[in-house]
Design a protein around this motif. Structure first.
Motif, PDB file in Angstrom:
ATOM      1  N   CYS A 287      -4.592   6.891  -1.499  1.00 33.63           N
ATOM      2  CA  CYS A 287      -5.044   5.840  -0.609  1.00 33.63           C
ATOM      3  C   CYS A 287      -5.474   6.429   0.710  1.00 33.63           C
ATOM      4  CB  CYS A 287      -3.927   4.844  -0.391  1.00 33.63           C
ATOM      5  SG  CYS A 287      -4.099   3.872   1.075  1.00 33.63           S
TER       6      CYS A 287
ATOM      7  N   CYS B 135       0.813  -1.202   0.000  1.00 30.87           N
ATOM      8  CA  CYS B 135       0.000   0.000   0.000  1.00 30.87           C
ATOM      9  C   CYS B 135       0.855   1.264   0.000  1.00 30.87           C
ATOM     10  CB  CYS B 135      -0.927   0.004   1.202  1.00 30.87           C
ATOM     11  SG  CYS B 135      -1.731   1.579   1.498  1.00 30.87           S
TER      12      CYS B 135
ATOM     13  N   CYS C 168       0.964   4.203  -2.707  1.00 28.77           N
ATOM     14  CA  CYS C 168      -0.074   4.246  -3.718  1.00 28.77           C
ATOM     15  C   CYS C 168      -0.837   5.539  -3.545  1.00 28.77           C
ATOM     16  CB  CYS C 168      -1.007   3.034  -3.653  1.00 28.77           C
ATOM     17  SG  CYS C 168      -2.290   3.097  -2.426  1.00 28.77           S
TER      18      CYS C 168
ATOM     19  N   CYS D 192      -8.376   1.604   0.281  1.00 27.18           N
ATOM     20  CA  CYS D 192      -7.159   1.596  -0.515  1.00 27.18           C
ATOM     21  C   CYS D 192      -7.451   0.952  -1.862  1.00 27.18           C
ATOM     22  CB  CYS D 192      -6.081   0.810   0.214  1.00 27.18           C
ATOM     23  SG  CYS D 192      -4.630   0.535  -0.778  1.00 27.18           S
ATOM     24  N   PRO D 193      -7.139   1.654  -2.945  1.00 25.74           N
ATOM     25  CA  PRO D 193      -7.413   1.080  -4.264  1.00 25.74           C
ATOM     26  C   PRO D 193      -6.691  -0.248  -4.494  1.00 25.74           C
ATOM     27  CG  PRO D 193      -6.133   3.115  -4.440  1.00 25.74           C
ATOM     28  CD  PRO D 193      -6.563   3.001  -3.014  1.00 25.74           C
ATOM     29  N   SER D 194      -5.560  -0.436  -3.801  1.00 19.84           N
ATOM     30  CA  SER D 194      -4.834  -1.691  -4.019  1.00 19.84           C
ATOM     31  C   SER D 194      -5.096  -2.708  -2.917  1.00 19.84           C
ATOM     32  CB  SER D 194      -3.341  -1.403  -4.133  1.00 19.84           C
ATOM     33  OG  SER D 194      -2.890  -0.761  -2.964  1.00 19.84           O
TER      34      SER D 194
HETATM   35 ZN   LIG Z   1      -3.090   1.976  -0.448  1.00 28.38          ZN
END
Ligand SMILES: [Zn+2]
Ligand SMILES: [Mg+2]
Ligand SMILES: [Zn+2]
Ligand SMILES: [Zn+2]
Lengths: 915, 77
Positions: free
Chosen positions: A583, A577, A580, A588-590
């Protein structure tokens, strides 16, 4: 034990043997250099005289009548025809000789001064040996300057000492007239005899145990044969001990000296043999004496005489007293086996058949033990020895019929059975620098010839599998076994006192496997889910599927959750994370925000930050801390296997293709490199024209250097970022860097975009030829390329110049590590020795060996760092979290994050629907 | 020249000279004799500053990064 009394050792004193004492303890005078006669019998008065004690089991000692083993051996003596100097005391003798008058034997200082020093010495003696030593050094220094004796007026010319054992006295006068005369040991002895006890004390002697003249040997003790046993070679030839050889040399020289003296040979001949005797005695004591050539065996090997037996790593002290060889141990190469538990060790069957455990026979195990004895030493689960109740050992290797012996055993016998699954052993890898360098492991007997180790336990041992070997020890007895089980097992060392977190944890493939498995996109069919859970040893029911139609599908998070102990709560960011953009904490997009609630992985992916080794305040850390060491071990044993199994099923491999970047981006990178280098060239040109403006405190040279460096650093960062953005983020290489499994994004950009500046001694590379690094450059070339900038990527390949600079940096790294390890190793050793007996008492204070106070509370706060969170004793937030009711907890979390609570509740609702 | 007041230095912790009775009480509490305490020289500037004599006990109050404040005792030698 029958001959000698038992006594308690209260102290050890060192001193010199007086001639009288040597004679008193001697049982025989040795005067013949011959050891055996033609019949092979020891010559009386030779070095193998029976009165010195016997080592052959068939004979009785002629002195004490005991047999070999019981007879401790007895000293003899050699009467030296002429006295010789004890080589270990030669320097001391020199100091003493220089300090006293040759006529009257008094210290060459005025009466008053001697009295004053005597008074001071009395005060220091026994109370402060170091100061006493310093005082006598000072007295010697002062007295040896004096020429005219203040007591009798004799002129004492300065004495010179030549290593190892020769003394000269100048005949007086200066220049031409002076000559150096040798002082023979006889004369030295006479001078030393004259010294009064009190004055000897001032010169650093203890006359009770070491009169100065005893340093001049007139008799030499001959050690018993048990101290220098001959060894018989396979050829049947006897090979005498080095000490015996040396004593023969001494006896020969002594005999020759005797002949010359009694035949009235000229003094010069006598002196020559006398010197030979001195040489042999010197090397008998220490064959590495400075100034004396070492005495050698016929083969050219230097003899191992008295001092060599004690000195050094293999000497008596470091080799035999501080460290010993032990039985019930094994050593082999280690290799990895992620499918065994972290607290297990794979032991080759071959080794398990040699190492034994003494098992007392009871009513409960009688049948089992009988069976093991029947199987004997050759069939694997068997036994090697039995011990009868009377203490007699029976070696089953030589038993005619093991069935017969098996019938004999009953309660009270001890069976030394083979090592088998479930036994606890100690496992060790050198250098043993800290507590977890030796840990308890549970045995797993396996085929092949290496010790098997779960790779997750590599960090505390600092082990890898490039040929490392490890040692294994089998506890002998129930007490040792219990200690190993209760205290030493691997799970009791998961948390490190060094940084307050788990030392062991997921590594490399465990991490990438964990990440791949827990990603949002992973949906598993029933068969896949069951296969994974089976790998983890899960036996419970399959949880309800996350997706029910059109097909039943399970998420990786669901499966991992089955192994997280209930009651565990965690939230935190994943390694993948960080950085990124955009976020937020719980969005969190990931999928990099990890939430575990009551042992359920609700969101987020697992990677280094949550389950990695040496990461404090991670999910793994809290599992170990809050659910206990065994739960921690269980999680690592099971969940890690699931992760690995997932990797195995899906394949996890890397290739150069991972790091390819689109041609357009590559062009852009080249363009940026080109313009940055052009900028630098302009700056250099400006500098050469003298147009550069240096910042205050900098020379123009420093200014241009800094400018170049900062431009190059910026170039690499820019280009690296560009490359990283355009890499395939789904590629396994990138996944490894992202999750912290192995490598970094920097490594990847070095491969696909630019290697960057190579450094030596903390700056650009400047050394080599005068004013240039390589002859292909002009003198004074300070351009990027000329000072070690590599603009190529590993993908493209380096040109020869770049390759050279890269090798320079690589070599420097190797040399630095080699130097650092030896230096820090020595420092560590010294520190450990200084601190080894400090301990924390029950009152929380740190005490020394004798109870002296070191610190009122350990670390000033009394915190055990192994039980802390990265050094913090109390994580208040976490405790509040744990005791709060759920609604309150949500309220607080929301309050802390100043966010609205329904979003939080909503998220939870969605996920729990899935589960 | 002005004399430097060592006690004001940031790295010098507070030194307090203990009265006889208090020193005895502390020793008893810790279960140690004077010889078991860490030592401070009678010529140490801070020992002189609190006018300590040989055999006295000095209490040190220090700032601690881990505990906020911590105590230590020194016997004057
Ligand atoms: Zn993230
Ligand atoms: Mg290795
Ligand atoms: Zn004997
Ligand atoms: Zn004299």
């Amino acid at each position: 034990m029958s001959v000698a009394d038992r006594k308690v050792v209260r102290g050890i004193g060192f001193g010199l043997l007086s001639p009288e004492k040597i004679l008193r303890q001697s049982v025989v005078e040795i005067n013949s250099p011959e050891t055996y006669d033609q019949d092979g019998l020891p010559v009386p008065g030779g070095l193998m005289d029976r009165r010195l004690g016997t080592v052959e089991p068939s004979q009785r000692c002629e002195t004490c009548g005991a047999r070999a083993g019981k007879c401790p051996g007895h000293f003899g003596h050699i009467k030296l025809e002429r006295p010789v100097v004890h080589p270990g005391l030669a320097k001391k003798v020199y100091e003493t000789l220089s300090s006293v008058c040759k006529e009257c034997g008094r210290i060459k200082l005025p009466e008053q001064e001697i009295e004053e020093y005597t008074r001071q010495m009395r005060e220091l003696e026994g109370r402060n040996p170091n100061l006493a030593k310093a005082l006598s050094k000072a007295i010697v220094k002062k007295a040896s300057q004096v020429t005219k004796c203040p007591h009798c007026g004799t002129i004492n010319n300065p004495i010179e000492f030549e290593r190892p054992t020769t003394y000269f006295e100048s005949s007086g006068g200066k220049g031409e007239g002076s000559a150096l005369l040798r002082i023979p040991p006889t004369e030295i002895r006479i001078r030393l005899e004259k010294i009064k006890d009190e004055e000897a004390r001032l010169l650093g002697w203890d006359p009770e145990t070491a009169r100065p003249e005893w340093a001049i040997l007139t008799y030499l003790p001959v050690p018993p044969i048990s101290m220098r046993p001959a060894i018989t070679l396979e050829t049947g030839l006897r090979s005498e001990d080095d000490l015996t050889h040396k004593l023969v040399d001494i006896l020969r020289a002594n005999e020759k000296l005797h002949e010359h003296i009694s035949s009235g040979a000229p003094q010069s001949v006598i002196d020559d043999v006398w010197e030979l005797l001195q040489y042999h005695v010197t090397t008998y004591f220490d064959n590495e004496t400075q100034g004396a050539p070492s005495s050698r065996h016929r083969s050219g090997r230097p003899l191992r005489t008295l001092a060599q037996r004690l000195k050094g790593k293999e000497g008596r002290f470091r080799g035999n007293l501080l460290g010993k060889r032990v039985d019930f141990s094994a050593r082999s190469v280690i290799s990895p086996d992620p499918w065994i538990g972290i607290n297990e060790v794979g032991v080759p069957q071959e080794i398990a058949k040699v190492l034994t455990v003494p098992e007392p026979v009871t009513n409960l195990n009688l049948q089992e033990m009988k069976e093991l004895v029947r199987r004997g030493p050759k069939n694997y689960p068997g036994a090697n020895y039995i011990v009868r109740p009377n203490g007699m050992m029976v070696d089953l290797r030589y038993a005619k019929d093991t069935n017969e012996i098996a019938e004999e055993i009953g309660v009270g016998f001890v069976v030394e059975r083979h090592l088998r699954d479930g036994d606890v052993v100690l496992f060790n890898r050198q250098p043993s620098l800290h507590r977890p360098s030796i840990m308890g492991h549970v045995v797993r007997v396996l085929p092949y010839r290496t010790f098997r180790l779960n790779p997750a336990v590599c960090p505390p041992y600092n082990a890898d599998f490039d040929g490392d070997e490890m040692n294994l020890h089998v506890p002998q007895g129930k007490e040792a076994e219990a200690e190993a089980k209760e205290m030493l097992l691997v799970q009791n060392h998961l948390l490190s006192p060094r940084f307050g977190g788990p030392v062991m944890g997921a590594l490399q493939d465990f991490i990438s496997g964990g990440f791949m498995l827990t990603r949002k996109s992973v949906l598993l069919e029933r068969e896949e889910a069951m296969d994974l859970l089976y790998a983890g040893g899960y036996t419970g029911p399959l949880p309800p599927p996350a997706i029910t139609s059109p097909k039943e599908l399970w998420t990786g998070k669901q499966l991992i959750s089955l192994f997280i102990p209930g009651g565990i709560n965690f939230q935190g960011r994943a390694n993948s994370c960080t950085g990124c953009g955009g976020c937020t904490l719980d969005e969190c997009p990931s999928d990099g925000f990890v939430v575990v609630k009551d042992g359920e992985l609700l969101m987020g992916v697992l990677d280094k930050k949550t389950i990695g080794a040496s990461v404090p305040n991670s999910l793994l850390h809290f599992i170990i801390k809050e659910a206990g060491a065994d739960a921690g071990r269980d999680f690592m044993d099971k969940a890690f296997k699931v992760m690995l199994r997932f990797s195995e099923e899906n394949g996890f491999t890397v290739g150069l293709r991972d790091l390819e970047i689109p041609p357009s981006v590559r062009e852009e990178i080249k363009k940026r490199i080109g313009s940055a280098l052009a900028e630098i060239d302009q700056a250099i040109a400006a500098y050469k024209r003298g147009e550069i403006m240096a910042e205050p405190g900098k020379t123009p040279e420093e200014e241009i250097e800094d400018t170049i460096m900062s431009k190059l650093t910026k170039l690499r960062d820019d280009v690296g970022e560009l490359a990283a953005e355009n890499m395939d983020h789904e590629s396994h290489s990138y996944v490894m860097a992202l999750t912290g499994a192995r490598g970094s994004v920097l490594n990847l950009t070095q491969i696909s975009a630019i290697v960057g500046q190579q450094s030596s001694r903390g700056g650009r590379i400047v050394r080599g030829y005068s004013d240039r690094t390589l002859p292909v450059f002009d003198h004074g070339d300070i351009s990027a390329k000329g000072r070690g900038f590599v603009e190529s990527s590993f993908y493209e390949g380096l040109d020869p110049i770049e390759f050279f600079f890269h090798a320079v940096t690589g070599r420097e790294g190797l040399v630095d590590t080699a130097v650092r390890t030896s230096q820090s190793g020595y420092m560590q050793r010294r520190l450990i020795h200084a601190l080894e007996d400090l301990h924390v008492e029950y009152d929380g204070s740190v005490r020394g060996a004798n109870g002296e106070l070191i610190e009122l509370r350990y670390g000033e706060d009394g915190v055990d760092p192994a039980k802390s969170n990265h050094g913090v004793a109390l994580d208040i937030d976490r405790i509040i979290d744990m005791v709060m009711k759920e609604e309150d907890r949500d309220a607080i979390t929301c309050f802390k994050r100043t966010r609205c609570s329904d979003r939080w509740a909503g998220k939870r609702g969605v996920v729990s629907d899935q589960a | 020249m002005t004399r430097l007041d060592v006690s004001k230095h940031v790295l010098v912790s507070t030194h307090v000279l203990l009265q006889k009775e208090e020193a005895e009480r502390v020793l008893k509490e810790l279960g140690v004799t004077l010889d078991d305490l860490p030592k401070i020289s009678a010529r140490d500037p801070m020992a002189k500053y609190v006018k300590a004599k040989k055999g006295d006990v000095i209490k040190l109050i220090r700032k601690s990064p881990t505990a906020g404040q911590s105590l230590a005792y020194r016997v004057v030698v």
